[in-house]
Design a protein around this motif. Structure first.
Motif, PDB file in Angstrom:
ATOM      1  N   LYS A 105     -10.002  -5.681   9.870  1.00 26.36           N
ATOM      2  CA  LYS A 105     -10.391  -6.163  11.194  1.00 26.36           C
ATOM      3  C   LYS A 105      -9.364  -5.761  12.249  1.00 26.36           C
ATOM      4  O   LYS A 105      -9.720  -5.413  13.382  1.00 26.36           O
ATOM      5  N   GLN A 106      -8.088  -5.783  11.875  1.00 28.40           N
ATOM      6  CA  GLN A 106      -7.022  -5.446  12.819  1.00 28.40           C
ATOM      7  C   GLN A 106      -6.896  -3.944  13.052  1.00 28.40           C
ATOM      8  O   GLN A 106      -6.166  -3.515  13.942  1.00 28.40           O
ATOM      9  N   GLY A 107      -7.595  -3.143  12.255  1.00 29.32           N
ATOM     10  CA  GLY A 107      -7.483  -1.702  12.401  1.00 29.32           C
ATOM     11  C   GLY A 107      -6.243  -1.130  11.752  1.00 29.32           C
ATOM     12  O   GLY A 107      -5.877   0.022  11.997  1.00 29.32           O
ATOM     13  N   VAL A 108      -5.591  -1.921  10.909  1.00 32.28           N
ATOM     14  CA  VAL A 108      -4.410  -1.445  10.187  1.00 32.28           C
ATOM     15  C   VAL A 108      -4.833  -0.562   9.021  1.00 32.28           C
ATOM     16  O   VAL A 108      -4.227   0.472   8.746  1.00 32.28           O
ATOM     17  N   ALA A 109      -5.887  -0.976   8.331  1.00 31.95           N
ATOM     18  CA  ALA A 109      -6.365  -0.258   7.152  1.00 31.95           C
ATOM     19  C   ALA A 109      -7.813   0.159   7.340  1.00 31.95           C
ATOM     20  O   ALA A 109      -8.530  -0.370   8.193  1.00 31.95           O
ATOM     21  N   ARG A 110      -8.227   1.117   6.546  1.00 32.25           N
ATOM     22  CA  ARG A 110      -9.632   1.531   6.508  1.00 32.25           C
ATOM     23  C   ARG A 110     -10.024   1.692   5.043  1.00 32.25           C
ATOM     24  O   ARG A 110      -9.173   1.951   4.186  1.00 32.25           O
ATOM     25  N   GLU A 111     -11.304   1.517   4.784  1.00 29.04           N
ATOM     26  CA  GLU A 111     -11.789   1.595   3.411  1.00 29.04           C
ATOM     27  C   GLU A 111     -12.444   2.943   3.173  1.00 29.04           C
ATOM     28  O   GLU A 111     -13.350   3.345   3.902  1.00 29.04           O
ATOM     29  N   ARG A 112     -11.981   3.634   2.153  1.00 32.24           N
ATOM     30  CA  ARG A 112     -12.548   4.925   1.796  1.00 32.24           C
ATOM     31  C   ARG A 112     -13.827   4.745   0.986  1.00 32.24           C
ATOM     32  O   ARG A 112     -14.061   3.684   0.408  1.00 32.24           O
ATOM     33  N   PRO A 113     -14.647   5.789   0.913  1.00 33.72           N
ATOM     34  CA  PRO A 113     -15.769   5.747  -0.027  1.00 33.72           C
ATOM     35  C   PRO A 113     -15.234   5.501  -1.436  1.00 33.72           C
ATOM     36  O   PRO A 113     -14.269   6.129  -1.859  1.00 33.72           O
ATOM     37  N   GLY A 114     -15.820   4.571  -2.136  1.00 36.98           N
ATOM     38  CA  GLY A 114     -15.321   4.217  -3.459  1.00 36.98           C
ATOM     39  C   GLY A 114     -14.477   2.962  -3.456  1.00 36.98           C
ATOM     40  O   GLY A 114     -14.140   2.435  -4.518  1.00 36.98           O
ATOM     41  N   GLY A 115     -14.113   2.484  -2.248  1.00 36.48           N
ATOM     42  CA  GLY A 115     -13.436   1.196  -2.153  1.00 36.48           C
ATOM     43  C   GLY A 115     -11.930   1.227  -2.014  1.00 36.48           C
ATOM     44  O   GLY A 115     -11.312   0.182  -1.790  1.00 36.48           O
TER      45      GLY A 115
ATOM     46  N   MET B 216       0.815  -1.213   0.000  1.00 39.50           N
ATOM     47  CA  MET B 216       0.000   0.000   0.000  1.00 39.50           C
ATOM     48  C   MET B 216       0.851   1.266   0.000  1.00 39.50           C
ATOM     49  O   MET B 216       0.347   2.357  -0.285  1.00 39.50           O
ATOM     50  N   LEU B 217       2.130   1.145   0.336  1.00 35.51           N
ATOM     51  CA  LEU B 217       2.970   2.324   0.506  1.00 35.51           C
ATOM     52  C   LEU B 217       3.186   3.101  -0.789  1.00 35.51           C
ATOM     53  O   LEU B 217       3.465   4.301  -0.753  1.00 35.51           O
ATOM     54  N   ASP B 218       3.067   2.432  -1.929  1.00 37.06           N
ATOM     55  CA  ASP B 218       3.320   3.100  -3.210  1.00 37.06           C
ATOM     56  C   ASP B 218       2.234   4.104  -3.579  1.00 37.06           C
ATOM     57  O   ASP B 218       2.432   4.927  -4.478  1.00 37.06           O
ATOM     58  N   ASP B 219       1.097   4.042  -2.910  1.00 38.53           N
ATOM     59  CA  ASP B 219      -0.046   4.880  -3.280  1.00 38.53           C
ATOM     60  C   ASP B 219      -0.230   6.014  -2.279  1.00 38.53           C
ATOM     61  O   ASP B 219      -0.398   5.774  -1.087  1.00 38.53           O
ATOM     62  N   SER B 220      -0.230   7.226  -2.772  1.00 32.20           N
ATOM     63  CA  SER B 220      -0.387   8.388  -1.891  1.00 32.20           C
ATOM     64  C   SER B 220      -1.841   8.802  -1.721  1.00 32.20           C
ATOM     65  O   SER B 220      -2.166   9.597  -0.839  1.00 32.20           O
ATOM     66  N   ASP B 221      -2.724   8.261  -2.569  1.00 35.14           N
ATOM     67  CA  ASP B 221      -4.131   8.665  -2.512  1.00 35.14           C
ATOM     68  C   ASP B 221      -5.043   7.446  -2.415  1.00 35.14           C
ATOM     69  O   ASP B 221      -6.052   7.344  -3.107  1.00 35.14           O
ATOM     70  N   GLY B 222      -4.676   6.518  -1.556  1.00 35.88           N
ATOM     71  CA  GLY B 222      -5.476   5.310  -1.407  1.00 35.88           C
ATOM     72  C   GLY B 222      -5.058   4.240  -2.400  1.00 35.88           C
ATOM     73  O   GLY B 222      -4.559   4.535  -3.485  1.00 35.88           O
ATOM     74  N   SER B 223      -5.268   2.987  -2.029  1.00 37.27           N
ATOM     75  CA  SER B 223      -4.828   1.858  -2.849  1.00 37.27           C
ATOM     76  C   SER B 223      -6.014   1.067  -3.382  1.00 37.27           C
ATOM     77  O   SER B 223      -6.989   0.834  -2.665  1.00 37.27           O
TER      78      SER B 223
ATOM     79  N   ASP C 161      -6.738   2.717   2.695  1.00 30.59           N
ATOM     80  CA  ASP C 161      -5.712   3.603   3.231  1.00 30.59           C
ATOM     81  C   ASP C 161      -5.336   3.104   4.616  1.00 30.59           C
ATOM     82  O   ASP C 161      -6.065   2.315   5.225  1.00 30.59           O
ATOM     83  N   PHE C 162      -4.202   3.551   5.124  1.00 29.15           N
ATOM     84  CA  PHE C 162      -3.823   3.212   6.487  1.00 29.15           C
ATOM     85  C   PHE C 162      -4.745   3.941   7.455  1.00 29.15           C
ATOM     86  O   PHE C 162      -5.119   5.091   7.221  1.00 29.15           O
ATOM     87  N   ASP C 163      -5.086   3.264   8.539  1.00 25.23           N
ATOM     88  CA  ASP C 163      -6.001   3.876   9.499  1.00 25.23           C
ATOM     89  C   ASP C 163      -5.381   5.105  10.146  1.00 25.23           C
ATOM     90  O   ASP C 163      -6.083   6.030  10.526  1.00 25.23           O
TER      91      ASP C 163
END
Length: 209
Positions: free
Chosen positions: A180-190, A148-155, A193-195
């Motif tokens: 589930k672990q709270g590492v990532a979160r899902e933006r609107p549109g799917g 996920m690190l390569d993406d600056s505007d969500g992956s 990103d990191f939490d």
């Protein structure tokens, strides 16, 4: 600690009172607790996730807390604090605590107090949260997060799967795990990103060349 607390709640419930239990912890630990056999009432309870706190609410909470004891806080200190907290509830606690400690003998919390407090809060968060979070991740969990690190505007999931050299279906398994672990979160549109941006910074510093 929690089972006795949950046992003690049965009487007020029987008497018709509403009961709320507020807890803080790593998402994976909270999930394990809720799923535990000894506290089944937690799994039946309605769960409310606090989520991210707006910067305006963060600044208001800090200012009101400071002013409640007769102190003041500089506007720049509020701006710096809100930016560093990023809406993350636990960081609000840490930044507020360490900033207060820096200005313990003063009636005014300055921007410099805020900068020092923020630095201490970030270090505490790294030791207490980020290191523990990454330590509990599997090898594939970590590979997904690093992709996920390569993406600056969500992956996008398809891009993450390509970087991991796996199918979308296989990557979806680890997407669910990190959510589930709270590492990532899902933006609107799917997009994912990191939490917290602090986790992104931590992985970029310690797990990439």
């Amino acid at each position: 600690m929690v089972p006795p607390v949950m046992t003690g709640r049965t009487r007020p419930v029987r008497e018709g009172y509403s009961v709320a239990l507020v807890m803080a912890g790593l998402p994976s630990d909270v999930a394990d607790l809720i799923a535990g056999e000894r506290v089944t009432s937690l799994s039946r309870a309605r769960q409310q996730y606090i989520g991210r706190i707006e910067d305006g609410e963060v600044k208001l909470a800090l200012r009101r807390t400071v002013e409640a004891v007769g102190k003041t806080i500089e506007r720049e200190a509020l701006e710096l604090s809100a930016a560093s907290i990023g809406g993350f509830a636990y960081m609000l606690q840490l930044v507020g605590y360490f900033m207060w400690e820096e200005a313990w003998t003063s009636q005014v919390i300055t921007a410099e107090d805020a900068r020092r407090g923020i630095a201490e809060a970030r270090e505490d968060f790294r030791r207490g949260v980020l290191e523990a979070t990454v330590r509990e991740m599997s090898e594939k969990d970590l590979a997904f997060a690093l992709a996920m690190l390569d993406d600056s505007d969500g992956s996008r999931l398809v891009d993450i799967a390509a970087r991991m050299d796996v199918t979308n279906g296989y990557a979806s398994t680890y997407k669910r795990r990190l959510l589930k672990q709270g590492v990532a979160r899902e933006r609107p549109g799917g997009r994912l990103d990191f939490d917290t941006s602090l986790l992104r910074e931590y992985l970029d510093e310690f797990y990439t060349e």
